[in-house]
Design a protein around this motif. Structure first.
Motif, PDB file in Angstrom:
ATOM      1  N   TRP A 117      -8.906   8.395  14.497  1.00 42.74           N
ATOM      2  CA  TRP A 117      -7.824   7.414  14.532  1.00 42.74           C
ATOM      3  C   TRP A 117      -7.624   6.701  13.205  1.00 42.74           C
ATOM      4  O   TRP A 117      -6.492   6.586  12.733  1.00 42.74           O
ATOM      5  N   GLU A 118      -8.665   6.215  12.578  1.00 42.89           N
ATOM      6  CA  GLU A 118      -8.477   5.400  11.375  1.00 42.89           C
ATOM      7  C   GLU A 118      -7.809   6.177  10.250  1.00 42.89           C
ATOM      8  O   GLU A 118      -6.838   5.706   9.658  1.00 42.89           O
ATOM      9  N   SER A 119      -8.311   7.370   9.958  1.00 47.28           N
ATOM     10  CA  SER A 119      -7.703   8.140   8.863  1.00 47.28           C
ATOM     11  C   SER A 119      -6.284   8.571   9.215  1.00 47.28           C
ATOM     12  O   SER A 119      -5.378   8.546   8.365  1.00 47.28           O
ATOM     13  N   GLU A 120      -6.047   8.945  10.474  1.00 50.47           N
ATOM     14  CA  GLU A 120      -4.709   9.337  10.909  1.00 50.47           C
ATOM     15  C   GLU A 120      -3.749   8.145  10.825  1.00 50.47           C
ATOM     16  O   GLU A 120      -2.619   8.253  10.344  1.00 50.47           O
ATOM     17  N   ALA A 121      -4.213   6.993  11.303  1.00 47.34           N
ATOM     18  CA  ALA A 121      -3.365   5.806  11.323  1.00 47.34           C
ATOM     19  C   ALA A 121      -3.035   5.335   9.913  1.00 47.34           C
ATOM     20  O   ALA A 121      -1.892   4.973   9.616  1.00 47.34           O
ATOM     21  N   ARG A 122      -4.014   5.341   9.032  1.00 43.04           N
ATOM     22  CA  ARG A 122      -3.771   4.903   7.648  1.00 43.04           C
ATOM     23  C   ARG A 122      -2.801   5.841   6.939  1.00 43.04           C
ATOM     24  O   ARG A 122      -1.933   5.401   6.181  1.00 43.04           O
ATOM     25  N   GLY A 123      -2.966   7.148   7.170  1.00 48.39           N
ATOM     26  CA  GLY A 123      -2.050   8.103   6.553  1.00 48.39           C
ATOM     27  C   GLY A 123      -0.633   7.940   7.055  1.00 48.39           C
ATOM     28  O   GLY A 123       0.329   7.952   6.269  1.00 48.39           O
ATOM     29  N   LEU A 124      -0.487   7.777   8.367  1.00 51.86           N
ATOM     30  CA  LEU A 124       0.845   7.588   8.935  1.00 51.86           C
ATOM     31  C   LEU A 124       1.481   6.302   8.424  1.00 51.86           C
ATOM     32  O   LEU A 124       2.664   6.273   8.053  1.00 51.86           O
ATOM     33  N   LEU A 125       0.700   5.231   8.379  1.00 48.76           N
ATOM     34  CA  LEU A 125       1.237   3.949   7.915  1.00 48.76           C
ATOM     35  C   LEU A 125       1.653   4.038   6.449  1.00 48.76           C
ATOM     36  O   LEU A 125       2.674   3.472   6.052  1.00 48.76           O
ATOM     37  N   GLY A 126       0.870   4.773   5.648  1.00 50.63           N
ATOM     38  CA  GLY A 126       1.223   4.934   4.246  1.00 50.63           C
ATOM     39  C   GLY A 126       2.530   5.680   4.061  1.00 50.63           C
ATOM     40  O   GLY A 126       3.348   5.323   3.199  1.00 50.63           O
ATOM     41  N   GLN A 127       2.752   6.698   4.874  1.00 49.96           N
ATOM     42  CA  GLN A 127       4.021   7.429   4.813  1.00 49.96           C
ATOM     43  C   GLN A 127       5.180   6.535   5.255  1.00 49.96           C
ATOM     44  O   GLN A 127       6.246   6.525   4.642  1.00 49.96           O
ATOM     45  N   PHE A 128       4.960   5.801   6.337  1.00 47.56           N
ATOM     46  CA  PHE A 128       6.020   4.930   6.855  1.00 47.56           C
ATOM     47  C   PHE A 128       6.340   3.823   5.864  1.00 47.56           C
ATOM     48  O   PHE A 128       7.507   3.492   5.642  1.00 47.56           O
ATOM     49  N   ARG A 129       5.316   3.253   5.234  1.00 49.08           N
ATOM     50  CA  ARG A 129       5.541   2.186   4.270  1.00 49.08           C
ATOM     51  C   ARG A 129       6.357   2.683   3.089  1.00 49.08           C
ATOM     52  O   ARG A 129       7.238   1.984   2.590  1.00 49.08           O
ATOM     53  N   ALA A 130       6.055   3.903   2.639  1.00 48.91           N
ATOM     54  CA  ALA A 130       6.808   4.468   1.517  1.00 48.91           C
ATOM     55  C   ALA A 130       8.282   4.619   1.877  1.00 48.91           C
ATOM     56  O   ALA A 130       9.163   4.365   1.043  1.00 48.91           O
ATOM     57  N   ALA A 131       8.567   5.035   3.105  1.00 47.28           N
ATOM     58  CA  ALA A 131       9.960   5.186   3.542  1.00 47.28           C
ATOM     59  C   ALA A 131      10.641   3.826   3.673  1.00 47.28           C
ATOM     60  O   ALA A 131      11.777   3.627   3.223  1.00 47.28           O
ATOM     61  N   ALA A 132       9.949   2.868   4.279  1.00 40.31           N
ATOM     62  CA  ALA A 132      10.539   1.549   4.486  1.00 40.31           C
ATOM     63  C   ALA A 132      10.782   0.822   3.170  1.00 40.31           C
ATOM     64  O   ALA A 132      11.755   0.063   3.043  1.00 40.31           O
TER      65      ALA A 132
ATOM     66  N   ARG B  39      -2.077  -4.080   1.594  1.00 41.07           N
ATOM     67  CA  ARG B  39      -2.617  -3.460   0.381  1.00 41.07           C
ATOM     68  C   ARG B  39      -1.615  -2.525  -0.294  1.00 41.07           C
ATOM     69  O   ARG B  39      -1.913  -1.923  -1.315  1.00 41.07           O
ATOM     70  N   ARG B  40      -0.450  -2.374   0.293  1.00 42.86           N
ATOM     71  CA  ARG B  40       0.601  -1.490  -0.232  1.00 42.86           C
ATOM     72  C   ARG B  40       0.083  -0.046  -0.367  1.00 42.86           C
ATOM     73  O   ARG B  40       0.408   0.657  -1.320  1.00 42.86           O
ATOM     74  N   GLU B  41      -0.685   0.382   0.623  1.00 37.65           N
ATOM     75  CA  GLU B  41      -1.158   1.763   0.621  1.00 37.65           C
ATOM     76  C   GLU B  41       0.002   2.702   0.944  1.00 37.65           C
ATOM     77  O   GLU B  41       0.811   2.421   1.829  1.00 37.65           O
ATOM     78  N   THR B  42       0.098   3.798   0.209  1.00 33.45           N
ATOM     79  CA  THR B  42       1.136   4.794   0.468  1.00 33.45           C
ATOM     80  C   THR B  42       0.488   6.159   0.658  1.00 33.45           C
ATOM     81  O   THR B  42      -0.650   6.388   0.250  1.00 33.45           O
TER      82      THR B  42
ATOM     83  N   ALA C  44       0.053  10.566  -4.094  1.00 33.51           N
ATOM     84  CA  ALA C  44       0.910   9.873  -3.124  1.00 33.51           C
ATOM     85  C   ALA C  44       1.568   8.658  -3.752  1.00 33.51           C
ATOM     86  O   ALA C  44       2.757   8.392  -3.531  1.00 33.51           O
ATOM     87  N   GLU C  45       0.828   7.911  -4.556  1.00 25.42           N
ATOM     88  CA  GLU C  45       1.386   6.719  -5.197  1.00 25.42           C
ATOM     89  C   GLU C  45       2.445   7.088  -6.224  1.00 25.42           C
ATOM     90  O   GLU C  45       3.483   6.422  -6.336  1.00 25.42           O
ATOM     91  N   THR C  46       2.200   8.171  -6.956  1.00 23.68           N
ATOM     92  CA  THR C  46       3.195   8.628  -7.937  1.00 23.68           C
ATOM     93  C   THR C  46       4.478   9.055  -7.233  1.00 23.68           C
ATOM     94  O   THR C  46       5.586   8.712  -7.665  1.00 23.68           O
ATOM     95  N   ALA C  47       4.347   9.798  -6.138  1.00 22.50           N
ATOM     96  CA  ALA C  47       5.530  10.212  -5.376  1.00 22.50           C
ATOM     97  C   ALA C  47       6.293   8.998  -4.864  1.00 22.50           C
ATOM     98  O   ALA C  47       7.535   8.970  -4.864  1.00 22.50           O
TER      99      ALA C  47
END
Length: 285
Positions: free
Chosen positions: A182-197, A225-228, A94-97
């Motif tokens: 919720w936690e794993s779903e929320a973190r995954g969604l936030l990581g995708q959104f952060r990558a787009a933003a 934490r800049r999680e993606t 995910a980070e490489t992408a």
């Protein structure tokens, strides 16, 4: 590795802010690594956290000054170089992408239309009672069916600025009990959104959503934490107050006719869930 690029000049506009975001991400990943993890000698009086820039540059096969410019947001670079840097920093998939999404010679995405076509609206309705929704590049909800409103909440009842998937996950209180993981779903969604933003730091709507969702302490911590993350098909589990336990396969499709729009659908993963989804829409009807 042969490098022919040159440092970018000052005042290069929005592109420079994208480079700064990339540089900040690389720096955060460099600082989390330790020499010992990579089998490098550890100096007795090492001051900087993580690896030094010259150590990353050596592992990537590029010059120290070039890597410094990359972290400073002063240069544009190629996929080849970014892949080498990703390997040097031991980035995951995910980070490489995320890093590769900053390659500036890639074809720019077309502007997203501000409407949903009749064809896409018909598709959303045709899969009912299975929940379905159309989102734009900011993950704002543009169209939804009765199944989606019954599964979560009717977006029509929310102010327009809050008809947004990240907002629902982090600021709509029932989400924490409705989503079984919720936690794993929320973190995954936030990581995708952060990558787009991160690829559009000048975009005011992204900034507005980020400000809203990071009012939540969990979102603020994970975002800092800049999680993606990247999208992955999955079975999502819900604890619905009326329908009980639900297992739904999450499907996401890009619409080629409307660049930037995505069609999201939840499909029952078992017979009990299928029956429960039908009951939900019948009860609401």
């Amino acid at each position: 590795m042969s490098l022919r690029e040159r440092p970018a000049g000052e005042g290069s506009g929005p592109a420079s802010t994208s480079r700064e975001e990339l540089g900040a991400f690389l720096r955060s990943r460099r600082e989390r690594l330790t020499p010992g993890e990579l089998g490098l000698p550890v100096a007795p009086r090492r001051r900087a956290p993580g690896l030094r820039r010259d150590e990353v540059a050596e592992r990537a096969g590029i010059s120290s000054s070039w890597y410094a410019w990359l972290e400073q947001g002063r240069v544009r670079t190629s996929e080849q170089v970014l892949r080498a840097v990703a390997r040097a920093l031991c980035l995951d998939g995910a980070e490489t992408a995320h890093v590769l999404s900053f390659v500036e010679d890639a074809a720019a995405a077309g502007a997203s239309p501000g409407y949903v076509s009749r064809n896409l609206l018909s598709l959303v309705e045709s899969v009912s009672p299975n929940p379905a929704v159309v989102i734009d590049p900011h993950w704002d909800l543009l169209a939804w069916n009765a199944g989606y409103a019954a599964l979560l909440t009717d977006p029509a009842r929310l102010p327009p600025k809050r008809r947004n998937l990240p907002w629902l996950v982090f600021r709509w209180a029932p989400a924490r009990t409705l989503l079984a993981d919720w936690e794993s779903e929320a973190r995954g969604l936030l990581g995708q959104f952060r990558a787009a933003a991160a690829r559009r730091p000048e975009d005011r709507r992204y900034a507005e959503i980020i400000h809203e969702i990071t009012q939540d302490p969990d979102a603020a911590r994970w975002y800092g934490r800049r999680e993606t993350a990247v999208y992955q098909p999955a079975v999502r589990r819900f604890r619905h107050p009326r329908a009980g336990a639900l297992s739904l396969r999450y499907v996401k499709l890009a619409d080629l006719d409307e660049p930037g729009h995505h069609f999201l659908c939840y499909l029952p993963d078992d017979a009990d869930t299928e029956a429960a989804v039908h009951r939900l829409t019948e009860d609401d009807g």
